[in-house]
Scaffold this active site. Structure first.
Site, PDB file in Angstrom:
ATOM      1  N   THR A   1      -2.147   2.814   6.198  1.00  0.00           N
ATOM      2  CA  THR A   1      -2.575   1.843   5.477  1.00  0.00           C
ATOM      3  C   THR A   1      -2.316   0.699   5.262  1.00  0.00           C
ATOM      4  O   THR A   1      -1.483  -0.201   5.722  1.00  0.00           O
ATOM      5  CB  THR A   1      -1.673   2.921   4.042  1.00  0.00           C
ATOM      6  OG1 THR A   1      -2.163   2.043   2.831  1.00  0.00           O
ATOM      7  CG2 THR A   1      -0.096   3.154   3.886  1.00  0.00           C
TER       8      THR A   1
ATOM      9  N   GLU B   1      -1.862  -0.734   2.510  1.00  0.00           N
ATOM     10  CA  GLU B   1      -0.525  -1.151   1.284  1.00  0.00           C
ATOM     11  C   GLU B   1       0.647  -1.587   2.560  1.00  0.00           C
ATOM     12  O   GLU B   1       1.999  -1.731   2.007  1.00  0.00           O
ATOM     13  CB  GLU B   1      -0.020  -0.027   0.443  1.00  0.00           C
ATOM     14  CG  GLU B   1      -1.591   0.172  -0.084  1.00  0.00           C
ATOM     15  CD  GLU B   1      -0.741   0.685  -1.277  1.00  0.00           C
ATOM     16  OE1 GLU B   1       0.126   1.654  -1.690  1.00  0.00           O
ATOM     17  OE2 GLU B   1      -2.504   1.793  -2.018  1.00  0.00           O
TER      18      GLU B   1
HETATM   19  P1  NAD Z   1      -4.290  13.593  -0.171  1.00  0.00           P
HETATM   20  O1  NAD Z   1      -3.436  13.177  -0.798  1.00  0.00           O
HETATM   21  O2  NAD Z   1      -6.034  13.520  -0.801  1.00  0.00           O
HETATM   22  O3  NAD Z   1      -4.543  14.743   0.925  1.00  0.00           O
HETATM   23  C1  NAD Z   1      -3.282  14.920   1.579  1.00  0.00           C
HETATM   24  C2  NAD Z   1      -3.511  15.981   2.610  1.00  0.00           C
HETATM   25  O4  NAD Z   1      -1.697  16.517   3.003  1.00  0.00           O
HETATM   26  C3  NAD Z   1      -3.321  17.419   1.890  1.00  0.00           C
HETATM   27  O5  NAD Z   1      -4.457  18.617   1.628  1.00  0.00           O
HETATM   28  C4  NAD Z   1      -2.366  17.923   1.506  1.00  0.00           C
HETATM   29  O6  NAD Z   1      -2.062  19.316   1.160  1.00  0.00           O
HETATM   30  C5  NAD Z   1      -1.407  17.151   2.687  1.00  0.00           C
HETATM   31  N1  NAD Z   1       0.065  17.368   2.447  1.00  0.00           N
HETATM   32  C6  NAD Z   1       0.939  17.030   1.558  1.00  0.00           C
HETATM   33  N2  NAD Z   1       2.372  17.374   2.703  1.00  0.00           N
HETATM   34  C7  NAD Z   1       2.303  17.688   3.110  1.00  0.00           C
HETATM   35  C8  NAD Z   1       3.044  18.823   4.324  1.00  0.00           C
HETATM   36  N3  NAD Z   1       4.703  18.232   3.788  1.00  0.00           N
HETATM   37  N4  NAD Z   1       2.214  18.680   5.480  1.00  0.00           N
HETATM   38  C9  NAD Z   1       1.069  19.771   6.023  1.00  0.00           C
HETATM   39  N5  NAD Z   1       0.395  18.924   4.661  1.00  0.00           N
HETATM   40  C10 NAD Z   1       0.565  18.610   3.700  1.00  0.00           C
HETATM   41  O7  NAD Z   1      -5.045  11.590   0.714  1.00  0.00           O
HETATM   42  P2  NAD Z   1      -5.956  11.401   1.371  1.00  0.00           P
HETATM   43  O8  NAD Z   1      -6.054  10.152   0.562  1.00  0.00           O
HETATM   44  O9  NAD Z   1      -7.012  11.980   2.081  1.00  0.00           O
HETATM   45  O10 NAD Z   1      -4.831  10.859   2.440  1.00  0.00           O
HETATM   46  C11 NAD Z   1      -4.985  11.052   3.958  1.00  0.00           C
HETATM   47  C12 NAD Z   1      -4.157   9.762   5.057  1.00  0.00           C
HETATM   48  O11 NAD Z   1      -4.978   8.626   4.835  1.00  0.00           O
HETATM   49  C13 NAD Z   1      -2.643   9.589   4.470  1.00  0.00           C
HETATM   50  O12 NAD Z   1      -2.251   9.436   5.240  1.00  0.00           O
HETATM   51  C14 NAD Z   1      -2.943   8.532   3.325  1.00  0.00           C
HETATM   52  O13 NAD Z   1      -1.368   7.484   3.494  1.00  0.00           O
HETATM   53  C15 NAD Z   1      -3.732   7.386   4.366  1.00  0.00           C
HETATM   54  N6  NAD Z   1      -4.004   6.800   3.554  1.00  0.00           N
HETATM   55  C16 NAD Z   1      -5.498   6.505   2.686  1.00  0.00           C
HETATM   56  C17 NAD Z   1      -6.500   5.926   1.744  1.00  0.00           C
HETATM   57  C18 NAD Z   1      -6.720   6.445   0.676  1.00  0.00           C
HETATM   58  O14 NAD Z   1      -6.973   5.240  -0.044  1.00  0.00           O
HETATM   59  N7  NAD Z   1      -6.465   7.204   0.255  1.00  0.00           N
HETATM   60  C19 NAD Z   1      -6.497   4.980   3.220  1.00  0.00           C
HETATM   61  C20 NAD Z   1      -5.787   4.591   3.432  1.00  0.00           C
HETATM   62  C21 NAD Z   1      -4.759   5.515   4.336  1.00  0.00           C
HETATM   63  O1  DAU Z   2      -4.641   0.493   0.216  1.00  0.00           O
HETATM   64  C1  DAU Z   2      -5.165   2.092   0.500  1.00  0.00           C
HETATM   65  C2  DAU Z   2      -4.202   2.620  -0.201  1.00  0.00           C
HETATM   66  O2  DAU Z   2      -5.145   3.001  -1.712  1.00  0.00           O
HETATM   67  C3  DAU Z   2      -3.407   3.888   0.563  1.00  0.00           C
HETATM   68  O3  DAU Z   2      -3.007   4.265   1.207  1.00  0.00           O
HETATM   69  C4  DAU Z   2      -3.035   5.475  -0.907  1.00  0.00           C
HETATM   70  O4  DAU Z   2      -2.871   6.651  -0.339  1.00  0.00           O
HETATM   71  C5  DAU Z   2      -4.368   5.004  -2.573  1.00  0.00           C
HETATM   72  O5  DAU Z   2      -4.201   6.138  -3.440  1.00  0.00           O
HETATM   73  C6  DAU Z   2      -4.288   3.782  -2.230  1.00  0.00           C
HETATM   74  O6  DAU Z   2      -3.926   3.078  -2.808  1.00  0.00           O
HETATM   75  P1  DAU Z   2      -3.626   2.346  -4.803  1.00  0.00           P
HETATM   76  O7  DAU Z   2      -2.893   2.662  -5.272  1.00  0.00           O
HETATM   77  O8  DAU Z   2      -4.925   0.821  -4.254  1.00  0.00           O
HETATM   78  O9  DAU Z   2      -5.045   3.797  -5.462  1.00  0.00           O
HETATM   79  P2  DAU Z   2      -4.304   4.099  -6.684  1.00  0.00           P
HETATM   80  O10 DAU Z   2      -6.454   4.248  -6.768  1.00  0.00           O
HETATM   81  O11 DAU Z   2      -3.855   4.667  -7.209  1.00  0.00           O
HETATM   82  O12 DAU Z   2      -4.765   2.439  -7.479  1.00  0.00           O
HETATM   83  C7  DAU Z   2      -6.882   1.388  -7.415  1.00  0.00           C
HETATM   84  C8  DAU Z   2      -6.148   0.360  -8.584  1.00  0.00           C
HETATM   85  O13 DAU Z   2      -6.610   0.797  -9.065  1.00  0.00           O
HETATM   86  C9  DAU Z   2      -4.572   0.256  -8.411  1.00  0.00           C
HETATM   87  O14 DAU Z   2      -4.904  -0.913  -9.236  1.00  0.00           O
HETATM   88  C10 DAU Z   2      -4.391   0.938  -9.756  1.00  0.00           C
HETATM   89  C11 DAU Z   2      -5.230   0.771 -10.469  1.00  0.00           C
HETATM   90  N1  DAU Z   2      -5.824   1.782 -11.385  1.00  0.00           N
HETATM   91  C12 DAU Z   2      -5.054   3.022 -10.919  1.00  0.00           C
HETATM   92  C13 DAU Z   2      -5.434   4.383 -11.785  1.00  0.00           C
HETATM   93  C14 DAU Z   2      -4.562   5.549 -11.140  1.00  0.00           C
HETATM   94  C15 DAU Z   2      -5.842   1.883 -13.058  1.00  0.00           C
HETATM   95  O15 DAU Z   2      -5.671   0.940 -13.346  1.00  0.00           O
HETATM   96  N2  DAU Z   2      -5.529   3.007 -13.827  1.00  0.00           N
HETATM   97  C16 DAU Z   2      -5.136   3.743 -13.050  1.00  0.00           C
HETATM   98  O16 DAU Z   2      -5.683   5.033 -14.225  1.00  0.00           O
END
Ligand code: NAD
Ligand code: DAU
Length: 361
Positions: A136, A138
């Site tokens: 990420t 982050e």
């Molecule tokens: P998500 O929470 O939707 O999915 C995570 C998945 O991992 C789920 O299916 C869960 O069951 C599985 N999991 C959790 N713990 C586990 C364990 N101990 N063993 C096996 N499986 C397990 O997450 P996502 O948003 O799809 O993110 C996927 C990856 O991408 C993560 O590594 C996250 O850090 C990274 N990422 C996410 C974002 C975003 O915006 N969502 C952005 C950049 C990077």
């Molecule tokens: O930047 C990549 C990351 O983006 C990933 O690594 C994380 O897995 C993913 O969850 C996401 O993190 P954020 O914290 O940025 O995402 P989130 O959707 O939780 O929040 C986005 C922004 O919105 C953040 O500034 C917090 C704000 N927010 C979030 C929620 C859930 C609100 O204002 N209200 C809310 O209810």
């Protein structure tokens, strides 16, 4: 035929990636999806793939060495794409330990098992084996409001939340394997994803779901925190391109070139819902700005994220293809078509989560 071991494939990005890969390679690849099925993992996301003979699912925890090693022993794995993680910042603030467990220890297990399976007696690795660690933006910390600064691959790590600290630690472990053993890996650091199958604890699906149900739209702090939004299918494509065309041992940043304040995102969603709902739909009467509610800020809330995806564009030719206007319409259309999916994921535990997370805000 290449065999992929995908971890966390039942989650948001993992399931989009698996769909993308079968759309692209169809019968030319085999995918084994290993997932623990936490609250975030949902096999409904992959239902249409169940009959494929080149797809299989293993329910296992990535921290379980024996279970993971068994998969490597029984299959000649060519690619690991490691998504599995605890992914929600707010949850990490309430309960950090499971983030260390899965994100750090789980990654160590994945690295160890892949190394054991792929290493030759002379310490080199079998040909054409690759591990991609999905991380990420982050990990780089927070940028000032001033929009001239960006995250580059060379930006020093400065994680603030337990989530980003655990992801930074896992990145460091992968780096250490590359440096120490010349372990064949890449790391990708991506910005905020949105799109189909995203769990409604994250901003965009939470706002869509709450608005459709006439519930308050909780905005943390002043609503001016900035995120750089990327359509999830563009992320899936980038991961595949990095693994096949990228240089081993390199890190690539992946971003949407699409910085928006949270409050802007909420306005766009409200306007798009109004535009897309048919005339006469009762929900049009209550979907408006009066639902917006400013609530207590997230602890340690990072102000601004913005990726400069210059390296990946120059080295591999990837760029974010989906404009936000188009991506958000596709996302909302998907949620309209999958009301049952949303009902299922928001029943039971989600209600309790929502009450706990938002009760003091
Ligand atoms: P998500 O929470 O939707 O999915 C995570 C998945 O991992 C789920 O299916 C869960 O069951 C599985 N999991 C959790 N713990 C586990 C364990 N101990 N063993 C096996 N499986 C397990 O997450 P996502 O948003 O799809 O993110 C996927 C990856 O991408 C993560 O590594 C996250 O850090 C990274 N990422 C996410 C974002 C975003 O915006 N969502 C952005 C950049 C990077
Ligand atoms: O930047 C990549 C990351 O983006 C990933 O690594 C994380 O897995 C993913 O969850 C996401 O993190 P954020 O914290 O940025 O995402 P989130 O959707 O939780 O929040 C986005 C922004 O919105 C953040 O500034 C917090 C704000 N927010 C979030 C929620 C859930 C609100 O204002 N209200 C809310 O209810």
């Amino acid at each position: 035929m290449r065999t992929y071991l995908v971890t966390g494939g039942a989650g948001f990005i993992g399931s989009n990636y698996i769909h993308y890969m079968f759309k692209k390679y169809d019968k030319d690849i085999r995918i084994i999806n290993v997932d623990k099925l936490t609250y975030a993992g949902n096999l409904e996301n992959l239902k249409d793939l169940e009959d494929r003979d080149n797809y299989s699912f293993v329910k296992a925890d990535i921290c379980d060495k024996e279970a993971i090693m068994k998969i490597f022993e029984e299959n000649d794995i060519d690619r690991v794409v490691h998504f599995a993680a605890e992914s929600h910042v707010d949850r990490s603030i309430k309960n950090p330990e499971v983030f260390v467990q899965t994100n750090v220890l789980g990654t160590a297990v994945m690295l160890n098992c892949a190394k054991a399976a792929w290493e030759l007696p002379d310490g080199t690795f079998k040909e054409d084996k690759k591990f991609l660690h999905v991380s990420t933006d982050e990990v780089y910390g927070s940028l000032p409001d001033d929009d001239s600064a960006f995250f580059y691959e060379t930006t020093p790590y400065d994680p603030h939340s337990p989530y980003s600290a655990s992801k930074a630690s896992s990145d460091m472990l992968v780096k250490s394997y590359m440096d120490t053993y010349k372990f064949p890996a890449n790391i990708t650091n991506c910005s905020n994803n949105y799109g189909p199958y995203q769990f409604p604890e994250k901003l965009i699906p939470l706002i869509i779901n709450n608005a459709l149900n006439g519930k308050k739209l909780p905005v943390y702090g002043d609503g001016k925190n900035v995120r750089d939004w990327l359509f999830v299918e563009d992320h899936a494509k980038a991961i595949d391109m990095v693994q096949e065309q990228g240089k081993l041992f390199e890190t690539y940043n992946i971003g949407g070139h699409n910085e928006k304040q949270n409050i802007e995102i909420i306005h766009i969603i409200l306007n798009t819902l109004q535009e897309m709902l048919p005339d006469g739909d009762k929900r049009k009467e209550y979907i408006n700005e009066s639902l917006i509610t400013y609530v207590e800020d997230r602890k340690g809330h990072d102000r601004r994220y913005a990726i400069a995806p210059d390296k990946i564009k120059e080295a591999i030719g990837w760029y974010p293809e989906t404009m936000f206007k188009e991506g958000i319409k596709k996302t909302i259309a998907w949620f309209f078509e999958h009301e049952e999916w949303m009902k299922n994921v928001t029943s039971g535990d989600y209600q309790k989560y929502y009450e706990d997370m938002y009760k003091d805000r």
